[in-house]
Design a protein around this motif. Structure first.
Motif, PDB file in Angstrom:
ATOM      1  N   PHE A  39       5.506   4.620  -6.853  1.00  0.00           N
ATOM      2  CA  PHE A  39       6.340   3.722  -7.355  1.00  0.00           C
ATOM      3  C   PHE A  39       5.893   2.604  -8.313  1.00  0.00           C
ATOM      4  CE2 PHE A  39       8.700   5.048  -3.363  1.00  0.00           C
ATOM      5  CZ  PHE A  39       9.820   5.446  -4.169  1.00  0.00           C
ATOM      6  N   PHE A  40       4.479   2.460  -8.063  1.00  0.00           N
ATOM      7  CA  PHE A  40       4.117   1.348  -9.065  1.00  0.00           C
ATOM      8  C   PHE A  40       2.555   1.951  -9.242  1.00  0.00           C
ATOM      9  CE2 PHE A  40       6.882  -1.149  -6.522  1.00  0.00           C
ATOM     10  CZ  PHE A  40       7.652  -1.763  -7.693  1.00  0.00           C
ATOM     11  N   LYS A  89       0.709  -1.346  -0.114  1.00  0.00           N
ATOM     12  CA  LYS A  89       0.070  -0.163  -0.210  1.00  0.00           C
ATOM     13  C   LYS A  89       0.821   1.345  -0.078  1.00  0.00           C
ATOM     14  CE  LYS A  89      -4.101   1.728   2.127  1.00  0.00           C
ATOM     15  NZ  LYS A  89      -5.115   1.643   3.347  1.00  0.00           N
ATOM     16  N   TRP A  90       1.981   1.263   0.720  1.00  0.00           N
ATOM     17  CA  TRP A  90       2.860   2.304   0.729  1.00  0.00           C
ATOM     18  C   TRP A  90       3.391   2.743  -0.509  1.00  0.00           C
ATOM     19  CZ3 TRP A  90       7.918   3.937   0.070  1.00  0.00           C
ATOM     20  CH2 TRP A  90       8.264   5.126   0.470  1.00  0.00           C
ATOM     21  N   LEU A 124       0.225  -4.485  -8.603  1.00  0.00           N
ATOM     22  CA  LEU A 124       1.571  -4.878  -9.129  1.00  0.00           C
ATOM     23  C   LEU A 124       2.372  -4.625  -8.167  1.00  0.00           C
ATOM     24  CD1 LEU A 124       3.289  -4.973 -11.770  1.00  0.00           C
ATOM     25  CD2 LEU A 124       3.241  -2.421 -11.989  1.00  0.00           C
ATOM     26  N   ALA A 125       2.373  -3.846  -7.172  1.00  0.00           N
ATOM     27  CA  ALA A 125       3.310  -3.627  -5.800  1.00  0.00           C
ATOM     28  C   ALA A 125       3.322  -5.121  -5.289  1.00  0.00           C
ATOM     29  CB  ALA A 125       3.079  -2.568  -5.105  1.00  0.00           C
ATOM     30  N   THR A 126       1.952  -5.594  -4.968  1.00  0.00           N
ATOM     31  CA  THR A 126       1.894  -6.919  -4.248  1.00  0.00           C
ATOM     32  C   THR A 126       2.775  -7.873  -4.999  1.00  0.00           C
ATOM     33  OG1 THR A 126      -0.328  -5.995  -3.531  1.00  0.00           O
ATOM     34  CG2 THR A 126       0.117  -8.503  -3.544  1.00  0.00           C
ATOM     35  N   ARG A 172      -3.612   8.171  -1.526  1.00  0.00           N
ATOM     36  CA  ARG A 172      -2.689   8.176  -2.749  1.00  0.00           C
ATOM     37  C   ARG A 172      -3.081   9.655  -3.308  1.00  0.00           C
ATOM     38  NH1 ARG A 172      -1.909   6.189  -8.707  1.00  0.00           N
ATOM     39  NH2 ARG A 172       0.339   5.461  -8.433  1.00  0.00           N
ATOM     40  N   GLY A 173      -2.110  10.336  -3.066  1.00  0.00           N
ATOM     41  CA  GLY A 173      -2.276  11.752  -3.576  1.00  0.00           C
ATOM     42  C   GLY A 173      -1.411  12.142  -4.850  1.00  0.00           C
TER      43      GLY A 173
END
Length: 142
Positions: free
Chosen positions: A30-31, A23-24, A36-38, A86-87
């Motif tokens: 970054f993703f 989540k961060w 995709l991050a997961t 997510r800003g």
């Protein structure tokens, strides 16, 4: 005591708390997607403070150092803050400190023969291709 509010009226995350690493990474942009991050974390391509992490539910906090591959480069990031949403990009850049070496050092590296253009002999090489070929020949003679 009044709590400062970020853009959009969202309060910052409490100090000392933890947040899921996938989540961060998504919040810090970054993703493109959280899934995709997961996937990157689940494949074991992320290190937190030098330890390989394979669970996207791993909790990170302020001061943690993340190392992961993004495209063709390896990113080394220190977590400065946690977020609640997510800003925009400028807000996301305030969530981390980039520990990578400056990009200018990589630009001054002389070209190697492997950087020669992929000229396959069909037609004439462009002026740019000829310059690179000349540089490659000169470096091979030195």
């Amino acid at each position: 005591m009044a709590e400062t509010q970020g853009k959009g009226g969202q309060p910052p995350a409490p100090t000392g708390s933890k947040m899921r690493v996938d989540k961060w990474l998504w919040h810090a942009r970054f993703f493109k997607t959280r899934s995709l991050a997961t996937k990157i974390v689940g494949a074991g391509h992320l290190r937190v403070n030098g330890d390989k992490i394979s669970k996207s539910s791993y909790g990170i906090g302020e001061g943690d150092v993340l190392t992961f591959a993004q495209g063709k480069q390896v990113r080394v990031i220190r977590v400065v803050a946690l977020s609640t949403r997510r800003g925009p990009a400028d807000e996301a850049q305030r969530l981390y400190e980039d520990l990578d070496p400056p990009k200018e050092a990589a630009d001054n590296v002389p070209q190697t023969p492997s950087a020669a253009p992929k000229f396959d002999g069909k037609g004439r090489p462009s002026k740019k291709d000829r310059r690179i070929l000349d540089q490659t020949r000169r470096s091979m003679l030195d």
